[in-house]
Design a protein around this motif. Sequence first.
Motif, PDB file in Angstrom:
ATOM      1  N   LEU A 113       0.832  -1.198   0.000  1.00  0.00           N
ATOM      2  CA  LEU A 113       0.000   0.000   0.000  1.00  0.00           C
ATOM      3  C   LEU A 113       0.874   1.258   0.000  1.00  0.00           C
ATOM      4  O   LEU A 113       1.952   1.260   0.592  1.00  0.00           O
ATOM      5  CB  LEU A 113      -0.901  -0.007   1.245  1.00  0.00           C
ATOM      6  N   PRO A 114       0.453   2.318  -0.700  1.00  0.00           N
ATOM      7  CA  PRO A 114      -0.885   2.523  -1.258  1.00  0.00           C
ATOM      8  C   PRO A 114      -1.141   1.884  -2.627  1.00  0.00           C
ATOM      9  O   PRO A 114      -2.203   2.097  -3.202  1.00  0.00           O
ATOM     10  CB  PRO A 114      -0.973   4.042  -1.357  1.00  0.00           C
ATOM     11  N   PRO A 117      -4.923  -1.259  -3.526  1.00  0.00           N
ATOM     12  CA  PRO A 117      -5.915  -1.541  -2.501  1.00  0.00           C
ATOM     13  C   PRO A 117      -7.008  -2.448  -3.064  1.00  0.00           C
ATOM     14  O   PRO A 117      -7.077  -2.674  -4.284  1.00  0.00           O
ATOM     15  CB  PRO A 117      -6.469  -0.153  -2.165  1.00  0.00           C
ATOM     16  N   ALA A 143     -11.528   4.602   5.471  1.00  0.00           N
ATOM     17  CA  ALA A 143     -10.979   4.579   4.113  1.00  0.00           C
ATOM     18  C   ALA A 143     -10.462   3.173   3.801  1.00  0.00           C
ATOM     19  O   ALA A 143      -9.591   2.664   4.500  1.00  0.00           O
ATOM     20  CB  ALA A 143      -9.855   5.594   3.981  1.00  0.00           C
ATOM     21  N   GLY A 146      -6.782   2.266   3.683  1.00  0.00           N
ATOM     22  CA  GLY A 146      -6.140   3.572   3.665  1.00  0.00           C
ATOM     23  C   GLY A 146      -5.664   4.075   5.008  1.00  0.00           C
ATOM     24  O   GLY A 146      -5.216   5.224   5.100  1.00  0.00           O
TER      25      GLY A 146
END
Length: 219
Positions: A113-114, A117, A143, A146
């Motif tokens: 990540l990011p 996802p 998120a 996130g």
Amino acid sequence: MKRVVVLISGAGRNLQALVDAERDGRLPRCLAGVISSRADAAGLQRASAAGLPAQVITPGVFADRAAFDAALVRQIDAWRADWVVLAGFMRILTPGFTAHYAGRLLNIHPSLLPRHPGLRTHAAVRAAGDTQHGATVHFVTEALDGGPRIIQGALMVRPEDTDETLAERVMVDVEQRIYPQAVAWAVNGRLAVQGAHVAALDGQALHQPLSLDDLEAGF
């Protein structure tokens, strides 16, 4: 002693990594229970073999996501969980759930990540021609994938890799090493969130996630 509840939906291999780490002393005795979103999840057998209490809470019997999440909360809180650990839990959680456990809800995601996802990350890595792949432990927020990142482990993608071989290598070489480590940091009081967006270990902000080089002996 801190108490950890693990949420699963499938084979429970990361659950097994936590059980093994607790058994051999790398992780303090902290596993308090397992919840599965599927009655046929093989991880339930792992929980039984480890002597852990387990409950099946399936979303199909609830009117909506909020009602399902409320049932999860009732069981988790009945077990007096200090930390909630998602280990292959294939449900998107509501903002109310993530807020209830803010700062004490962890997930492991099979990508760096990011990047990538969501689902089917191994196929996404191959389709993108990435040279590296891996997994990330992060705090969970509303998120999707996130939340503040804690630790990542990376490996090189081989030309002959398939989705299946990548998934297996990431699981064995990365996930089953970094997740017990992160949970150990959590239950030992060393892991927190600073502000809303940054994880911290021993009070030091992690503006970039830690790596395999930061694993302690045994992990």
